[in-house]
Design a protein around this motif. Structure first.
Motif, mmCIF file in Angstrom:
data_model
loop_
_atom_site.group_PDB
_atom_site.id
_atom_site.type_symbol
_atom_site.label_atom_id
_atom_site.label_comp_id
_atom_site.label_asym_id
_atom_site.label_seq_id
_atom_site.Cartn_x
_atom_site.Cartn_y
_atom_site.Cartn_z
ATOM 1 N N ILE A 185 0.847 -1.192 0.000
ATOM 2 C CA ILE A 185 0.000 0.000 0.000
ATOM 3 C C ILE A 185 0.881 1.240 0.000
ATOM 4 O O ILE A 185 1.811 1.355 0.799
ATOM 5 N N THR A 186 0.580 2.175 -0.871
ATOM 6 C CA THR A 186 1.325 3.431 -0.914
ATOM 7 C C THR A 186 0.788 4.373 0.156
ATOM 8 O O THR A 186 -0.353 4.811 0.091
ATOM 9 N N TYR A 187 1.642 4.693 1.135
ATOM 10 C CA TYR A 187 1.250 5.553 2.239
ATOM 11 C C TYR A 187 1.709 6.999 2.082
ATOM 12 O O TYR A 187 1.245 7.868 2.813
ATOM 13 N N ASP A 188 2.639 7.261 1.178
ATOM 14 C CA ASP A 188 3.126 8.626 1.025
ATOM 15 C C ASP A 188 3.681 8.798 -0.381
ATOM 16 O O ASP A 188 4.155 7.835 -1.005
ATOM 17 N N ILE A 189 3.613 10.031 -0.879
ATOM 18 C CA ILE A 189 4.116 10.394 -2.203
ATOM 19 C C ILE A 189 4.805 11.748 -2.091
ATOM 20 O O ILE A 189 4.322 12.637 -1.398
ATOM 21 N N VAL A 190 5.925 11.923 -2.786
ATOM 22 C CA VAL A 190 6.540 13.235 -2.910
ATOM 23 C C VAL A 190 7.024 13.396 -4.346
ATOM 24 O O VAL A 190 7.479 12.423 -4.972
#
Length: 545
Positions: A185-190
């Motif tokens: 699961i992707t929990y953060d993006i920058v």
């Protein structure tokens, strides 16, 4: 997300891009009024400050900041709840997750990422990145080999597990492939100037070139230190094993960036590098006095040049806390020896936002504010300055500041904003009783748990929603199944519109009522001098503690 929400591999001399190239698909969404749901777990301001993007447990919404009335809209794009959002220029990315049924029960699974390059008018979908299966690699002379992004990918069996052998210019290491979206699961993006970075649980830290867009994203695993390493030098990786299953530091939860610096939080600490060089240095509780090695949020303050972390413990020697560090600019050796300061013990942080003179932390204790990063003060419980209605949520999951210095907070009970941090306006999704075919009153949530739902200052609350065509005096009465009155309250509403009265599930003695069906009577009297007539409407509430 677990609590955080409902909540990739390139080095200078080694490249690993054994990721599926997702099929491009264009989505043109429909627009609807209001929030997707009242549970708002992610926020991001568009680069041109015209929109506040809201990630909810039911989809993507946004506030039109150009309109003085600040209208809220939702888009029918995205499957599942939003787990991360990031913006840059006209680009928006958000990730979603769902509960997936397996033979062992229901488990969270990453759906993928949605991308718009035109400020949300059209969207593309990229599935959650996973490794290639054996059958998807070409076979030559009984050895599986693929030329992918300048790297030679070899398949071989090691210790009865299928591992991927990556070799380039004489440097080689092993990687345990990840083929599933379960737990991935992707929990953060920058977003940096050239890349998108994501942090996923089993999926680790990955990046892709923004130049791949709009029709593809080729993901690369970040080569992070193992649990027993403090740093990774890509030129000395002969026996390195990238193993998300047995290394906590290769499970990603948070990522942030400034200039060319990249920081990522994992279940094993905080990792940092210079983008494009990627000689990773790891900070942990043992080596750098990090409060806890499970780092669920990171934020960098460009004004004070400080890095903030929200930490959770992985053993009994560690703490749930907010922490900060500064002075990290320098050589790899100087970064390795820096020490963290724990600034708020016992607080689960979800994110960090910054103004010129303050830092804010959405957290398990509501919204916190600090002027120096060390001493934090919680905001008072939020109520609407016009209606007096409360925001029933002990946790604030997300926050943002817009170009007019309004502060926005997202909770499981709706959205709130303030221009002065004192007077608040609340936005909540509900069905107006004035709409055709709707009942005169209704209760939500229903069934209602006073010990678990809409919690505030030790109580849970159910709302009884209604609409007034004109000002009125209001009386709320609650009866048990034997038609014995257990609760009564009165209120005055000086304007027409949509309102709700609340009940905390307690009786006149202050005790929680027993489980069962209760009858709610809402009476209103016209406030005009020549009126003394009362009208009443009824609804049922099922209480389940």
């Amino acid at each position: 997300m677990m609590r955080k929400t409902f909540f990739i591999l390139l080095v200078s001399s080694v490249v690993f891009s054994q990721m599926l190239k997702p099929t491009f698909s264009e989505i043109i969404p429909n627009l609807s009024d209001g929030l997707a749901t009242n549970a708002i777990v992610q926020m991001a301001i568009s680069s041109d400050s015209t929109k506040l993007w809201l990630g909810t447990t039911g989809g993507i919404s946004f506030v039109n900041l150009k309109d003085e009335s600040l209208p809220v809209y939702s888009l029918d794009v995205g499957r599942g709840g939003i787990t991360a959002i990031a913006t840059r220029d006209s680009m928006i990315f958000f990730a979603t997750a769902i509960d997936s049924a397996t033979a062992l029960g229901n488990f969270p699974a990453g759906v993928g990422l949605y991308y718009s390059g035109d400020d949300g008018d059209t969207w593309s979908f990229f599935p959650q990145p996973v490794d290639l299966f054996d059958s998807q690699l070409p076979i030559f002379d009984s050895v599986e080999v693929a030329n992918l992004d300048n790297g030679l990918i070899f398949r071989q069996i090691v210790d009865s597990d299928t591992l991927t052998r990556i070799s380039y210019e004489g440097v080689g290491f092993f990687h345990k492939p990840l083929h599933t979206q379960i737990g991935n699961i992707t929990y953060d993006i920058v977003l940096t100037q050239s890349r998108i970075w994501i942090a996923a649980f089993y999926g680790g830290i990955k990046w892709a070139n923004l130049s791949d867009l709009p029709d593809t994203l080729i993901w690369h695993w970040a080569v992070l230190p193992t649990d027993d390493q403090r740093n990774v030098d890509p030129d000395q990786m002969t026996d390195y094993l990238s193993d998300w299953e047995n290394n906590l530091n290769q499970r990603g939860f948070s990522v942030t960036a400034w200039n060319n610096w990249i920081w990522c939080g994992t279940a094993g600490g905080v990792n940092m590098c210079w983008e494009g060089i990627e000689k990773w240095v790891k900070h942990s509780s043992i080596t750098n006095r990090l409060a806890g090695d499970f780092v669920v949020a990171l934020g960098f303050d460009e004004n004070s040049l400080r890095l903030y972390a929200a930490c959770k413990p992985t053993d009994q020697t560690q703490r749930t806390a907010l922490a900060m560090i500064d002075g990290f600019f320098g050589t790899d050796d100087s970064m390795q020896d820096l020490t963290w300061t724990m600034t708020r013990d016992g607080t689960w942080g979800y994110n960090f936002i910054f103004s010129e003179d303050a830092v804010y932390a959405p957290s398990s204790e509501g919204l916190l504010k600090s002027n120096d990063g060390q001493f934090w003060a919680p905001f008072s419980p939020i109520s609407d300055c016009q209606t007096g209605e409360m925001l029933f949520a002990e946790d604030v999951h997300s926050a943002a500041r817009d170009h007019q210095n309004r502060i926005w907070v997202g909770t499981t009970d709706g959205l709130a904003w303030s221009e002065d941090e004192i007077n608040w306006n609340i936005v909540r999704k509900f069905v107006s009783n004035a709409e055709s075919g709707e009942p005169a009153i209704y209760a939500y949530p229903n069934p209602f748990s006073p010990t678990h739902q809409n919690q505030s200052e030790g109580d849970g609350f159910v709302r009884i929603q209604y609409n007034l065509a004109q000002p009125a005096e209001i009386r709320l009465e609650i009866y048990d199944f034997a038609m014995e009155k257990v609760w009564e309250s009165e209120n005055f509403r000086n304007f027409s519109g949509d309102y709700s009265e609340t009940w905390n599930g307690r009786n006149f003695r202050g005790e929680h009522v027993a489980n069962g069906v209760y009858f709610c009577k809402l009476s209103r009297s016209n406030l005009s001098p020549d009126s003394g007539n009362w009208t009443a409407d009824w609804c049922k509430i099922l209480v389940v503690k």
